[in-house]
Design an enzyme around this catalytic site. Sequence first.
Site, PDB file in Angstrom:
ATOM      1  CB  THR A 162       4.717  11.616   0.144  1.00 30.84           C
ATOM      2  OG1 THR A 162       5.520  10.587   0.728  1.00 30.84           O
ATOM      3  CG2 THR A 162       4.565  11.321  -1.344  1.00 30.84           C
ATOM      4  CG  ASP A 202       1.761   9.471   9.851  1.00 29.61           C
ATOM      5  OD1 ASP A 202       2.817   9.948   9.414  1.00 29.61           O
ATOM      6  OD2 ASP A 202       1.667   8.944  10.977  1.00 29.61           O
TER       7      ASP A 202
HETATM    8  P1  IMP Z   1       5.635   7.915   7.670  1.00 32.90           P
HETATM    9  O1  IMP Z   1       4.232   7.529   7.315  1.00 32.90           O
HETATM   10  O2  IMP Z   1       6.317   8.641   6.588  1.00 32.90           O
HETATM   11  O3  IMP Z   1       5.720   8.557   9.014  1.00 32.90           O
HETATM   12  O4  IMP Z   1       6.509   6.621   7.793  1.00 32.90           O
HETATM   13  C1  IMP Z   1       6.017   5.395   8.059  1.00 32.90           C
HETATM   14  C2  IMP Z   1       7.144   4.426   7.908  1.00 32.90           C
HETATM   15  O5  IMP Z   1       6.547   3.130   8.069  1.00 32.90           O
HETATM   16  C3  IMP Z   1       7.786   4.423   6.523  1.00 32.90           C
HETATM   17  O6  IMP Z   1       8.916   5.209   6.470  1.00 32.90           O
HETATM   18  C4  IMP Z   1       8.132   2.961   6.337  1.00 32.90           C
HETATM   19  O7  IMP Z   1       9.362   2.701   6.933  1.00 32.90           O
HETATM   20  C5  IMP Z   1       7.035   2.268   7.118  1.00 32.90           C
HETATM   21  N1  IMP Z   1       5.935   1.884   6.207  1.00 32.90           N
HETATM   22  C6  IMP Z   1       4.749   2.498   6.045  1.00 32.90           C
HETATM   23  N2  IMP Z   1       4.017   1.879   5.114  1.00 32.90           N
HETATM   24  C7  IMP Z   1       4.773   0.872   4.674  1.00 32.90           C
HETATM   25  C8  IMP Z   1       4.573  -0.104   3.669  1.00 32.90           C
HETATM   26  O8  IMP Z   1       3.561  -0.167   2.971  1.00 32.90           O
HETATM   27  N3  IMP Z   1       5.573  -0.957   3.514  1.00 32.90           N
HETATM   28  C9  IMP Z   1       6.718  -0.937   4.242  1.00 32.90           C
HETATM   29  N4  IMP Z   1       6.967  -0.041   5.161  1.00 32.90           N
HETATM   30  C10 IMP Z   1       5.998   0.872   5.385  1.00 32.90           C
END
Ligand code: IMP
Length: 185
Positions: free
Chosen positions: A8, A66
């Site tokens: 990540t 994700d």
């Molecule tokens: P990915 O999982 O990297 O594709 O991104 C998911 C996106 O959702 C993140 O970049 C955050 O903007 C948002 N996100 C996911 N989990 C959380 C959390 O626990 N708190 C706030 N935002 C979240």
Amino acid sequence: MEELYFITSNKGKFKEAEAKIKHLDIELIQLRLDYPEIQASDLKEIALYGLDFCSERFKSPFFLEDSGLFIDELNSFPGPYSRYVQETIGNDGILKLLLGVINRRAYFKSVVALYDKGPHTFEGISMGKISNEIRGKEGFGFDPIFIPLESSKTFGEISTEEKNKYSHRAKALDAMVKYLENGVE
Ligand code: IMP
């Protein structure tokens, strides 16, 4: 297992995972490795594609995660597009889309995908609502506009420790930790 890699680039996610895993005799290492995030409506499909891609290039046990925010009134948007939406319109943009909207129900979902001898997935959901304004500076992403059912505060107003008791990622990580401890999914 002595070392476990979390692929990540998100420091906030890593911090949460570190706290969950620290009681195990495993060193958690953050690895910034770019992998394709396919466009799909299902987070599990996206995570498994990433897992497959990385497992062909990286041979030590690792996991990736994700997650997304699903807003009822917006027909589950931004969902799998959460990162893009956070990077473009951000929390202010979401609040604007919901200006004057009564139904503020929303949930976060997390899919943790682990690769040890094969693929495993673990999921967690956090039900809640979108606040009327930005509140708090803790956490990352949508934390300052999401109020979980368990609290009257946003994730942005509570500590990582508190968030880690009941957040979507906490639940998915708990399931992975249980698997690492007992080998049971
Ligand atoms: P990915 O999982 O990297 O594709 O991104 C998911 C996106 O959702 C993140 O970049 C955050 O903007 C948002 N996100 C996911 N989990 C959380 C959390 O626990 N708190 C706030 N935002 C979240």
